[in-house]
Design an enzyme around this catalytic site. Sequence first.
Site, PDB file in Angstrom:
ATOM      1  N   ASP A 312       0.797  -1.224   0.000  1.00  0.00           N
ATOM      2  CA  ASP A 312       0.000   0.000   0.000  1.00  0.00           C
ATOM      3  C   ASP A 312       0.829   1.273   0.000  1.00  0.00           C
ATOM      4  OD1 ASP A 312      -2.572  -1.051  -0.205  1.00  0.00           O
ATOM      5  OD2 ASP A 312      -2.680  -1.495   1.924  1.00  0.00           O
ATOM      6  N   TYR A 397     -10.122  -0.821   2.676  1.00  0.00           N
ATOM      7  CA  TYR A 397      -9.644  -0.654   4.051  1.00  0.00           C
ATOM      8  C   TYR A 397      -9.341   0.798   4.374  1.00  0.00           C
ATOM      9  CZ  TYR A 397      -9.132  -5.279   6.176  1.00  0.00           C
ATOM     10  OH  TYR A 397      -9.373  -6.488   6.781  1.00  0.00           O
ATOM     11  N   HIS A 447      -6.352 -13.133   5.420  1.00  0.00           N
ATOM     12  CA  HIS A 447      -5.265 -12.311   4.897  1.00  0.00           C
ATOM     13  C   HIS A 447      -4.416 -11.793   6.043  1.00  0.00           C
ATOM     14  CE1 HIS A 447      -8.665  -9.634   5.715  1.00  0.00           C
ATOM     15  NE2 HIS A 447      -7.773  -8.686   5.945  1.00  0.00           N
TER      16      HIS A 447
END
Length: 652
Positions: A312, A397, A447
């Site tokens: 990310d 998220y 995950h």
Amino acid sequence: MDCHDTTAHGTAAESAAHPLDDLTAAEITAVRRILEEAGRVAETTRFPLVLLDEPDRAEVAAYRSGDPVRRRVRATLLDTATGAAGEALVDVTAGAVVAWRDLRTDQAPYGQPPLLFEDYEICDRVVKADPGWRKAMADRGITDLDLVVAAPLAAGSFDIPGEAGRRMLRSLTFLRCDEGDNPFAHPVAGLLADVDLIEQRVVRLLDTGVVPVPAECGRYEAEFTGPPRTDLRPLEITQPEGPSFTLEGTLLRWQNWSLRVGFNAREGLVLHQVSHRDGDRDRPVLHRASLAEMAVPYAEPSPTRNWVCYLDAGEYLLGRNANALRLGCDCLGEIRYLDAVLTDDHGRPYTAPNAICIHEEDVGLLWKHTNIFDDMAVQSRRSRRLVVSYIATLGNYDYGFYWYLYQDGTIAFEAKSTGLVQTSGIEPGAGSPYGTEIAPGLLAPYHQHLFCARLDMAVDGQHNTVEEVDVVPIPIGPENPHGNAFTARATVLADTSQAGRLADPSVGRRWRISNPGSRNRMGEPVSYTLVPQPGPVLLSQPGSSVARRVAFGTRHLWVTPYRPERRYPDGDYPNQHQGGAGIPEWLAEEEPLEDTALTLWHVFGPTHLPRLEDWPVMPVDLAGFTLRPTGFFDRNPALDLPATAPGGHCHS
């Protein structure tokens, strides 16, 4: 009651007053102009990344107020017509391009510049125009494409024929009932489109067959969740005399602490020159601290999902995805907000408002004792901490990142994961060994969130040593006849052959960072201790693409000699990179680690096995670590806190 804002917004157009100040709008504008004049900018040129080229820590340490400030910028350029990319080093002070290197995205290991915001729009348009994808949707009875979301997802690197050297996204498909609906409630399973962003076409379409699209909506807004509770009374946090901290530009001071607050497009929030006042000395602890990367690998092995692993920071840019924070919701108290000045896809500056939140919090008891030998005399002190934070949204998220400074000299970091779990579709009731069925036919795959903090240590100076400290029992024998004894065993990490370490809760493992040249009153080296909150390291198999690209995630701690060019644990350009950059590259040659400038790379975070309670929106999941003074001070540094007045309260 919402607490009021006495905001000190950052000014965008001023020149930098300190070598570590963030880029200003004027400097960003100058970078583009200098590159234009050098013939490096065309109509199809984009700027995936523009970052301050931070000076070496020795140069920063030598800086004195009023000294001239030289500013250099690293700018990554991409030609969206050809895919050609390069990196420029621009001396803004001198008004010149001082270095240029081509990024060989067409050669192994094929790293690409990070994603642009316009790439998301390209992906959506290209997927929806593809005849094969449209037929696959029609086969599923889906004809209203206005309510379809073609998600723009980082492609990784998987040696798929024809992909090498392409700038790509992979796209999963989701539906909405209306424009405000939660698309992750309605995944279109079994369908994957791979998009070449330069050619702007689908280069591979994978359709493994029709699976029913989950029909149940996953709305979480107040109007969809029933009447609100009525028994929640107001909780007011007020500081009538204002907060206890001060801000002078980027210099933040609070309760013996001083630091510089920074923010950039890739890492988001950065703390510089963190030091603690001890008597008449400002004693350094950290030269630089940031969240340098976060990997989110998924466990589902199906052909349309087995590639899912996001980086990310390096692929999507954490700072560019920062939220504009809101009073009473994201931060509570006497707040100071700071704006961030960032660069858009075209290399022009823009201001991200209220990107950083600074405030104080009461956090319970700091120390207390009841003297049972003195008529039950009681002394206690409340603990307060300074919070410097921001929140970034990466697709489904949302992540809150919080640095905490405490009055006893402790530093802590906490990541709060919330938002929406990513989903896929299955036959209702079928379940899966790789995820949780959180609604009929709706699977939330297992995950991991592997955060990697970069900590450029400076414990009372730049020459530090790391020891691994375990608590070990002593065998029964002459030295331990009753078997009750245990001790602490410290092992020096002497060189980079010992640099990768695993946490071990069974022996209370932690890592002590000391300064051999600075001693406390007991004659021992002063130190800080990194106390981990360990969880599983990377669970992907050795040799897999994910393991090659997320090699930093295979240990809880890495220690490397500090070098200004060692910025990120997975290298400068991890997007579509085959792996091996960053920490594995740096450890290829053995280097000494004792009594020198060091960077600690600490990996932590949850392995998420989703619950039903995580849907339709997930309560925060916490992960973090602590840096605790360990013989850094000669006694409790919080003894001088004032006692609470009789009958008083712990809040103002």
